[in-house]
Design an enzyme around this catalytic site. Structure first.
Site, PDB file in Angstrom:
ATOM      1  N   PRO A 103      16.090  11.177  -5.795  1.00  0.00           N
ATOM      2  CG  PRO A 103      18.391  11.356  -5.455  1.00  0.00           C
ATOM      3  CD  PRO A 103      17.189  12.135  -5.895  1.00  0.00           C
ATOM      4  CB  ALA A 106      19.515  10.289  -1.799  1.00  0.00           C
ATOM      5  N   GLY A 107      18.539  11.031   1.561  1.00  0.00           N
ATOM      6  CA  GLY A 107      18.513  12.148   2.517  1.00  0.00           C
ATOM      7  C   GLY A 107      17.921  13.411   1.931  1.00  0.00           C
ATOM      8  N   GLY A 109      14.553  13.834   1.152  1.00  0.00           N
ATOM      9  CA  GLY A 109      13.131  14.019   1.446  1.00  0.00           C
ATOM     10  C   GLY A 109      12.184  13.439   0.412  1.00  0.00           C
ATOM     11  CB  SER A 111       9.439   9.126   2.194  1.00  0.00           C
ATOM     12  OG  SER A 111       9.938   9.865   3.290  1.00  0.00           O
ATOM     13  CB  ALA A 113       8.758  15.177  -2.064  1.00  0.00           C
ATOM     14  CG  ASP A 154      12.524  15.298   5.918  1.00  0.00           C
ATOM     15  OD1 ASP A 154      13.223  16.165   6.469  1.00  0.00           O
ATOM     16  OD2 ASP A 154      12.954  14.166   5.609  1.00  0.00           O
TER      17      ASP A 154
END
Ligand code: MEV
Length: 323
Positions: A103, A106-107, A109, A111, A113, A154
């Site tokens: 999602p 949602a914290g 990661g 973006s 990934a 991240d």
């Protein structure tokens, strides 16, 4: 010769310990999760690069050139596309399709990934080595466009996968002995913007430097203890330290009442520990259990109450090619 279709996937992440203080050079621990971003690149018949991202913009396709204007969410991906098409020109035009089960906002990661899977796919498309260091470096540049001054954790966990301890750009793999299948993630549904939250903590640090430094030092102690307990498999102590880390994140003012409500609900269950994960200000809460079936029931309770909740494996594989 370029294959008809090149696909790479990369995992989302949870930060188990040390978010925010990691931006200032303190250590943090992250784990790759079972939710992944996927990038498929094919050879286009068009004259310009195109990109679509149905998880963000249902059926729209965007053209990528130096002059093209794309939505803010795609700016960093445009940067990767222009960078790699400029330096690795082989005459082929890529058509890029992004998808993801992570999602957004949602914290977890999403973006990073997506940036990692896109970078790996394009390096392969242009016939270049896609060693992990190169992928990670390029994805980090993209993350800076999205998040301002991120730590780089991240993109690193998404690239290398598993579990890592991250400090000042140095990535050390972490071998955990706690079960990889009993971490519950609850998405508050309140989108958070990492960039704004990083700026918020920076402002607090400017106003109360001593107080914030003390909080960072305590988070560092917790993170280093947690590393020991993860490695020895002492899940109870890991849980206790998650609780302590959460209280310190609240002291940094990155908690919000709705996250506290979720935490209160988790405290009525048999969780060993819980904390917000990522930048805060919304986003997700993680909770640790020692019983898989019980954790599954907790997820069902949250889902019945209208939340997106996941029981997903952690310590998953980093970026990888997909058939
Ligand atoms: C974001 O997932 C975690 C933060 O520590 C920011 C960063 O490390 O880049 C809040």
């Amino acid at each position: 010769m370029v294959a008809d279709s090149i696909k790479f996937s990369a995992p989302g992440k949870v930060i188990l310990f040390g978010e925010h203080s990691v931006v200032y050079g303190h250590p943090a621990i992250a784990a790759a999760i079972g939710l992944r971003a996927l990038c498929e690149v094919t050879r286009s018949n068009e004259e310009t690069i195109t990109i679509s991202a149905p998880m963000l913009f249902s059926d729209q396709t965007f053209t990528i050139s130096e002059k093209s204007i794309v939505p803010t969410e795609l700016e960093s991906f445009k940067h990767i596309l222009l960078l790699l098409s400029r330096s690795h020109e082989n005459g082929f035009i890529p058509k890029v399709e992004l998808s993801s089960s992570i999602p957004p906002s949602a914290g977890l990661g999403s973006s990073a990934a997506t940036a990692v899977s896109l970078t790996a796919s394009l390096l392969e498309f242009y016939g270049h080595d896609h060693d992990l260091e190169t992928i990670n470096d390029i994805a980090f540049e993209s993350e800076k466009i999205t998040h301002g001054s991120p730590s780089g954790i991240d993109n690193s966990i998404s690239t290398y996968g598993g579990g890592i301890i991250y400090e000042k750009g140095v990535i050390t793999p972490l071998t955990s002995k706690i079960p990889s299948s009993t971490l519950v993630i609850i998405d508050s549904g309140i989108p958070r913007q990492t960039k704004k939250l990083i700026e918020k903590v920076q402002k607090k640090k400017d106003v109360e430097p001593k107080n914030v430094q003390t909080i960072f030092n305590k988070i560092e102690d917790i993170t280093l203890d947690a590393k020991k307990y993860l490695e020895s498999g002492n899940i109870r102590q890991v849980g206790n330290l998650m609780n302590e880390n959460h209280e310190l994140l609240e002291k940094l003012d990155v908690g919000i009442p709705f996250i506290s409500n979720i935490v209160d609900f988790i405290d009525k269950t048999d969780a060993l520990g819980r904390k917000l994960t990522g930048a805060g200000g919304g986003g997700s809460v993680i909770a640790l259990y020692d019983d898989y079936e019980y954790a599954k029931d907790v997820v069902s309770d949250f889902v019945i109450n209208g939340f997106d909740a996941y029981l997903t494996n952690i310590f998953e594989t980093g970026v990888k090619i997909e058939e």
